[in-house]
Design a protein around this motif. Structure first.
Motif, short mmCIF file in Angstrom:
data_model
loop_
_atom_site.label_atom_id
_atom_site.label_comp_id
_atom_site.label_asym_id
_atom_site.label_seq_id
_atom_site.Cartn_x
_atom_site.Cartn_y
_atom_site.Cartn_z
N ALA A 150 53.00 43.92 52.24
CA ALA A 150 51.72 44.19 52.88
C ALA A 150 51.11 45.44 52.25
CB ALA A 150 51.90 44.38 54.38
N VAL A 151 49.84 45.34 51.93
CA VAL A 151 49.08 46.48 51.40
C VAL A 151 47.77 46.60 52.16
CG1 VAL A 151 50.11 46.40 49.10
CG2 VAL A 151 48.01 45.12 49.54
N LEU A 152 47.27 47.80 52.22
CA LEU A 152 45.98 48.03 52.84
C LEU A 152 44.87 47.43 51.98
CD1 LEU A 152 44.23 49.37 55.03
CD2 LEU A 152 44.36 51.48 53.70
N MET A 153 44.93 47.68 50.66
CA MET A 153 43.88 47.23 49.75
C MET A 153 44.46 46.60 48.49
SD MET A 153 41.37 50.51 49.74
CE MET A 153 42.58 51.76 50.17
N GLU A 154 43.77 45.58 48.00
CA GLU A 154 44.12 44.97 46.72
C GLU A 154 42.91 45.07 45.79
OE1 GLU A 154 45.42 40.65 44.79
OE2 GLU A 154 45.33 40.87 46.97
N LEU A 155 43.13 45.60 44.61
CA LEU A 155 42.08 45.68 43.58
C LEU A 155 42.24 44.43 42.72
CD1 LEU A 155 42.43 49.47 42.71
CD2 LEU A 155 41.04 48.38 44.49
N GLU A 156 41.57 43.36 43.11
CA GLU A 156 41.79 42.03 42.52
C GLU A 156 41.56 41.97 41.02
OE1 GLU A 156 40.98 38.59 45.62
OE2 GLU A 156 39.24 39.95 45.47
N ALA A 157 40.60 42.72 40.52
CA ALA A 157 40.26 42.66 39.09
C ALA A 157 41.42 43.11 38.21
CB ALA A 157 39.03 43.51 38.80
N LEU A 158 42.37 43.86 38.77
CA LEU A 158 43.49 44.36 37.98
C LEU A 158 44.67 43.39 37.93
CD1 LEU A 158 43.37 48.13 39.00
CD2 LEU A 158 42.38 47.01 36.98
N GLY A 159 44.61 42.31 38.71
CA GLY A 159 45.59 41.23 38.59
C GLY A 159 47.00 41.53 39.03
N GLY A 160 47.21 42.52 39.87
CA GLY A 160 48.56 42.89 40.27
C GLY A 160 49.33 41.84 41.05
N ARG A 161 48.63 40.97 41.74
CA ARG A 161 49.30 39.93 42.54
C ARG A 161 50.17 39.03 41.68
NH1 ARG A 161 48.66 37.66 47.77
NH2 ARG A 161 47.13 39.29 48.22
N ALA A 162 49.80 38.85 40.42
CA ALA A 162 50.56 37.99 39.51
C ALA A 162 51.98 38.52 39.28
CB ALA A 162 49.84 37.86 38.18
N TRP A 164 53.84 39.90 41.67
CA TRP A 164 54.56 39.83 42.94
C TRP A 164 55.48 38.61 42.95
CZ3 TRP A 164 55.97 42.70 46.80
CH2 TRP A 164 56.41 42.13 47.99
N PRO A 165 56.71 38.72 43.50
CA PRO A 165 57.63 37.58 43.56
C PRO A 165 56.99 36.42 44.35
CG PRO A 165 58.72 39.59 44.32
CD PRO A 165 57.28 39.92 44.10
N ALA A 166 56.90 35.27 43.72
CA ALA A 166 56.20 34.11 44.30
C ALA A 166 56.81 33.62 45.61
CB ALA A 166 56.16 32.97 43.28
N GLN A 167 58.11 33.85 45.82
CA GLN A 167 58.77 33.32 47.00
C GLN A 167 58.44 34.10 48.27
OE1 GLN A 167 60.33 35.06 44.65
NE2 GLN A 167 61.79 36.45 45.57
N ALA A 168 57.80 35.25 48.16
CA ALA A 168 57.52 36.07 49.34
C ALA A 168 56.00 36.19 49.55
CB ALA A 168 58.13 37.47 49.15
N PRO A 169 55.54 36.05 50.80
CA PRO A 169 54.11 36.21 51.06
C PRO A 169 53.66 37.65 50.84
CG PRO A 169 55.32 35.90 53.12
CD PRO A 169 56.31 35.74 52.00
N LEU A 170 52.42 37.81 50.46
CA LEU A 170 51.83 39.15 50.24
C LEU A 170 50.49 39.20 50.96
CD1 LEU A 170 51.82 41.94 48.89
CD2 LEU A 170 50.85 40.84 46.86
N LEU A 171 50.38 40.13 51.90
CA LEU A 171 49.15 40.33 52.67
C LEU A 171 48.39 41.54 52.15
CD1 LEU A 171 47.35 40.02 55.31
CD2 LEU A 171 48.94 41.67 56.32
N ALA A 172 47.11 41.38 51.87
CA ALA A 172 46.21 42.50 51.56
C ALA A 172 45.11 42.46 52.60
CB ALA A 172 45.64 42.37 50.16
N LEU A 173 44.97 43.54 53.38
CA LEU A 173 43.94 43.55 54.43
C LEU A 173 42.53 43.58 53.85
CD1 LEU A 173 45.37 45.91 57.19
CD2 LEU A 173 45.34 43.40 57.13
N LEU A 174 42.35 44.31 52.75
CA LEU A 174 41.04 44.41 52.11
C LEU A 174 41.19 44.04 50.64
CD1 LEU A 174 39.86 47.88 53.49
CD2 LEU A 174 39.28 45.61 54.37
N LYS A 175 40.21 43.34 50.12
CA LYS A 175 40.21 43.01 48.69
C LYS A 175 38.93 43.54 48.07
CE LYS A 175 43.24 39.11 49.22
NZ LYS A 175 43.57 37.75 48.84
N HIS A 176 39.11 44.26 46.97
CA HIS A 176 37.96 44.84 46.25
C HIS A 176 37.94 44.27 44.85
CE1 HIS A 176 37.00 47.84 49.31
NE2 HIS A 176 38.29 48.03 49.44
#
Length: 176
Positions: A150-162, A164-176
């Motif tokens: 879980a993160v407060l913010m995700e900076l989507e343009a930087l591609g960090g989610r890629a 993250w281990p695919a088997q675990a869910p990842l929550l971002a409250l805000l996406k920029h």
């Protein structure tokens, strides 16, 4: 702010050219200082995990400590800090990772959690994903079950989610 953006998000201040020119820093300190905003944000951060059987929350130094410790309290779980080198005594596990501007390491005490424990990983911002991916690898080395992140913010343009281990869910409250 659109209709889907929570009201507390307006408490995050944008600071241009900090810490260096061209960077737009998102300062969560006004959100933390606002009692109602902080409580609402924590409720939103905790909601998806309340029935997930979380036994410990691991927070990444340093703003992840603030969110992680408060979230652990919300979830009736323990809190485990993932620290920079030289801050923890005893036997340690360590994971190195690359940053946009160099490299760093995270450490955790070898006996901080029991194998099989359900752990939620928390940090403030997901940018390029190096820190969060290293933290996930570090937890997996302890033999715990990574329930998610879980993160407060995700900076989507930087591609960090890629990263993250695919088997675990990842929550971002805000996406920029």
């Amino acid at each position: 702010m659109d209709d889907t953006t929570p009201a507390w998000a307006s408490l995050i201040r944008e600071v241009p050219d900090f810490p260096s020119p061209g960077i737009l820093f998102r300062d969560m300190m006004p959100l933390l200082a606002d009692r109602a905003g902080f409580a609402a944000m924590l409720a939103d951060l905790a909601a998806p995990w309340r029935e997930a059987g979380i036994q410990a929350v691991a927070g990444v130094e340093s703003r992840g400590f603030i969110l992680g410790a408060a979230l652990a309290r919300e979830l009736d779980a323990g809190f485990v800090p993932l620290r920079k080198p030289g801050k923890l005594p005893g036997e340690l596990f360590e994971e190195s990772y690359a940053l946009e501007y160099g490299s760093d390491r995270l450490q955790v005490q070898a006996n901080a959690m029991r194998p099989g424990e359900r752990v939620l990983l928390v940090d403030d911002v997901l940018a390029t994903g190096g820190t969060l991916a290293a933290a996930a690898r570090l937890l997996q080395r302890l033999g715990v079950q990574l329930a998610g992140g879980a993160v407060l913010m995700e900076l989507e343009a930087l591609g960090g989610r890629a990263r993250w281990p695919a088997q675990a869910p990842l929550l971002a409250l805000l996406k920029h």
